[in-house]
Design a protein around this motif. Structure first.
Motif, mmCIF file in Angstrom:
data_model
loop_
_atom_site.group_PDB
_atom_site.id
_atom_site.type_symbol
_atom_site.label_atom_id
_atom_site.label_comp_id
_atom_site.label_asym_id
_atom_site.label_seq_id
_atom_site.Cartn_x
_atom_site.Cartn_y
_atom_site.Cartn_z
ATOM 1 N N VAL A 12 0.853 -1.182 0.000
ATOM 2 C CA VAL A 12 0.000 0.000 0.000
ATOM 3 C C VAL A 12 0.894 1.240 0.000
ATOM 4 N N PHE A 67 0.174 8.142 -0.480
ATOM 5 C CA PHE A 67 -0.898 8.668 -1.324
ATOM 6 C C PHE A 67 -2.060 9.218 -0.496
ATOM 7 N N ARG A 111 -4.353 12.603 -1.170
ATOM 8 C CA ARG A 111 -5.810 12.757 -0.999
ATOM 9 C C ARG A 111 -6.131 13.891 -0.037
ATOM 10 N N LYS A 136 -4.456 16.532 0.289
ATOM 11 C CA LYS A 136 -4.263 17.759 -0.504
ATOM 12 C C LYS A 136 -5.445 17.976 -1.447
ATOM 13 N N VAL A 137 -5.963 16.899 -2.014
ATOM 14 C CA VAL A 137 -7.155 16.998 -2.863
ATOM 15 C C VAL A 137 -8.261 17.723 -2.102
ATOM 16 N N GLU A 153 -1.525 8.327 -10.515
ATOM 17 C CA GLU A 153 -1.307 8.897 -9.179
ATOM 18 C C GLU A 153 -0.396 10.127 -9.234
ATOM 19 N N SER A 161 -2.422 12.974 -10.526
ATOM 20 C CA SER A 161 -3.318 13.501 -9.500
ATOM 21 C C SER A 161 -2.565 14.445 -8.568
#
Lengths: 492, 492
Positions: free
Chosen positions: A82, A86, A90, A92-93, A119, A122
């Motif tokens: 995993v 990341f 997310r 930051k999204v 990724e 993104s």
């Protein structure tokens, strides 16, 4: 497998293979491969025919290269771990601020090829558009420095550099500035990137003239011999994360300002620079469109530089029209040679801009004001000292290459009378890219006009250079579909 | 080529092929293929070995399917046309508001497969995190409706629907609510999506019980026979863009609220609904974490619904712990059957929640207050009318399937004494996904405890179901690495 998938590694396995069934893999699974102590995360493509025996694993070229694997090696395949970092993307999204350690973990994972292209895209998309705060940009810059090599320069307490944030087709001042200021004794070991969204980066242009793919020890030697270099930064691994990011930025034609500052300054810091001049062209179709945006960017550059221990001076310049006549690696190299050799047809706008930037570097180094510094720069160019220094540089980097000629060229003429009121830099850059620049170095175009040129019907507007007829057609279709690339007004 | 690349089509050509040289293609080029009047944009992989003759083009499975092409067909290959609408995505990256026509053009291009995965990921990333304004969400909803089919229901002026925005593992109320309210005569033609970021969507769960892949004419028949259906929305192409977006949202584990509202409401509108209840669970580890966020979302849902001509009522519910005991398609189906059949071990929390939502639908339809409506819902469940209606529904959709059993199961026991203070919904969902849900329908887990359960050492906590030992190991490693999935406090 003999398949070239660019930089994203793909792995091929059969659906009925033991490992796919045992691990529950399917198409698009992210899997981890281990061979001889090396490991790699890749995206799985399922193969169902006789291409591959059931107990074999196929790899795309980049996968084979990264794993240094050969036919017959035993490969261990697992679920990819995993990618914990990341969850910071997310975050930051959703508009939250990232801590230094979160940014560090993202950059480490990207550098170690744990992110898929989607990724990375993104991450870049949510960091663009003023969404990184000052502290995040500082954190990103430091993380990018930490992920790569770092150069140092013995006996040089002041190391100079200059950078143009681009957006103006043809604006290839760097090789000229490096030649002029190093001829006067400033230390300027310039490592440049390849094009991100433009038809050529300084590294692409310099590569048509000499070797730019220099390992660190060669860069050290060139700088100790000449006080300068004009090398590709990617070859010395100054910022491995940045090279991966740039590839996706290019695919998305995206260049966010936080990312931009971190990309530029991390490489300057990693290259051991202490004094950096940043040229920010402003114009309606340049990368930066308003004076306010430029000042915002300049403020960030200076603050991030200060936080990272280097001095940055920003110069906001006119970005309303292209600079020089050539667009694309080879055509830009021709302009550089013409200015240095003081040929009669040399583009004067490019020459003036190189002198201005050189003057800023002299003033940054010694003070005394811009007028005096401009006189000094002009003297070095006109005496031939800059050209001699440039030749020394090319020799030190491996000798001067002969510029190639594109296979096809086609000149467009004007179908009307008038004065050129404006040129759309973005569309002009796209035209040169559609012609094949920068991947085909000789592809691109040569302008025969600029803003303010008086035209009559039949006058040459530009010549397009391509390596294939397909690209010529494609570029000229785009030109015909976009009549606003050159806007002609009434000739008063 | 016999290669499965999921939904992104890849095309394979040799570097030395005439078309690669003439058109200037290289690895990762976006190219357009034309065969027999069909066309497709695909990403190029270069093949250098003898797999392919130089004048041949190879395609991944999805490419062959979309082009409906066979061996020997003549394929025309060109540069992919410039995707003009992506400049609107870039505009959004830089924080600008998109117009209806810009959104329309993005959704049209995505529906017609002109975007690469990286480009779709960029669009989704910059629209998430409250970055779409009300007008943009309305525009997006309408664009998504326009890009797909639209159902209509003769002789039904009021068509109901309910939707839970998810985030609570196991919370599979929809089949229960549909059975209860349609037993009382409400028209509720429910089309559901598959899981986005969760271990199961309603369509995944229903697929373990019956056929959900119903063409429009079957859905119309099922609804005319029973007043309801429980079908997969993707099969009827109600929102082709949404299916492509969901695939990348899943890869990025991303679910932005503007995108969420447009995704939900576009499908309701396309399905011909007039009255929609939206269940928004709130909890520290649910999809929506605070009451304020839920109210913001509820406000948007109601306003976007109104602008698009439908009535929406939002219900903010407790999302602090999982609902039901099963997590994953098959395990959730077991819970649904247990509640409908009023079995002794049926999860009471799931039952209560289904009754509450059914009551809201009755009140929405007929008024009269929630107390009276709750009594009505309970009566329908306790009389067996809901179970009979559910059986009718399954028969109409193609009969009831036998639930499969996962190949492996393993029960975890408690290593301490105490009371369960909290459960991390997100990590619990991830645990079920790592076990293989939803792509392996029988994979997932069954909780033997919930928040508030008293435990002694050796008590069963959950049973994990997987189809492979690899996935079992992987999921249990994750469980061991994340002791905060179940937080135990002192038993007072």
């Amino acid at each position: 497998m003999g398949i070239d998938t660019h930089q994203e590694p793909l792995v091929y396995m059969r659906e009925d293979s033991h490992v796919c069934r045992a691990e529950g893999f399917n198409a698009s699974s992210r899997v981890q491969l281990k061979v001889n102590g090396k490991q790699l995360v890749a995206t799985l493509n399922i193969v169902d025919n006789a291409t591959l025996p059931s107990d074999h694993v196929g790899l795309s070229r980049i996968g084979i290269k990264r794993l240094e694997v050969a036919d017959g090696d035993r490969v261990f395949v697992n679920h990819a771990p995993v990618v914990v970092s990341f969850s910071a993307v997310r975050k930051k999204v959703y508009g939250h601020t990232l801590s230094d350690s979160e940014i560090q973990s993202i950059i480490t994972d990207i550098s170690e090829h744990r992110y898929s292209d989607v990724e990375i895209g993104s991450f870049l998309s949510v960091c663009a558009g003023r969404r990184l705060g000052l502290d995040e940009i500082i954190g990103l810059t430091q993380a990018m420095v930490a992920a790569g090599k770092r150069l140092s320069w013995a006996n040089s307490d002041r190391v100079f550099d200059k950078h143009c944030i681009g957006g103006l087709p043809g604006n290839r001042t760097t090789p000229l500035v490096v030649a002029i200021v190093s001829a006067a004794g400033l230390i300027i070991p310039k490592t440049s990137s390849r094009a991100i969204t433009s038809p050529a980066g300084t590294a692409d242009t310099m590569e048509t003239l000499t070797e730019v793919n220099l390992p660190v020890k060669d860069i050290q030697r060139v700088v100790s011999e000449t006080g300068a270099c004009l090398a590709w930064g990617g070859a010395v691994n100054l910022s491995p994360a940045d090279d991966l990011l740039i590839r996706i930025e290019r695919a998305l034609n995206l260049d966010g300002e936080g990312q931009l500052i971190a990309s530029v300054l991390s490489k300057k810091i990693a290259a051991g620079s202490t004094h950096v001049i940043v040229d920010i062209p402003v114009g309606p179709t340049a990368k930066v469109r308003s004076k306010a945006d430029a000042e915002y960017l300049a403020g960030l550059f200076v603050q991030v530089g200060k936080a990272c221990g280097i001095q940055v001076r920003c110069i906001i310049t006119d970005g309303s029209c292209p600079i020089g006549a050539g667009i694309g690696p080879v055509e830009e190299a021709r302009d550089i040679l013409a200015v240095l050799r003081q040929e009669p047809g040399a583009p004067q706008d490019l020459r003036r801009r190189a002198l201005m930037l050189s003057a800023h570097l002299f003033d940054f180094a010694q003070g005394g004001g811009l007028d005096k510094a401009t006189d000094k720069a002009r003297g070095i160019l006109e005496s031939g000292a800059a050209w001699q220094q440039f030749e020394r540089l090319l020799q030190a980097q491996g000798g001067m290459k002969t510029l190639p000629q594109a296979r096809y060229h086609k000149t467009q003429t004007s179908d009307r009378k008038g004065i050129i009121a404006s040129i759309d830099n973005r569309k002009l850059a796209r035209l040169a890219k559609l012609a094949g620049a920068p991947s085909d170095p000789a592809a691109g175009l040569r302008l025969h006009v600029n803003v303010g040129s008086h035209l009559v019907t039949g006058d040459e507007v530009f010549t397009l250079y391509t390596e294939s007829i397909g690209e010529q057609d494609y570029a000229l279709n785009y030109y015909r579909d976009n009549p606003d690339i050159f806007v002609t007004g009434e000739d008063g």
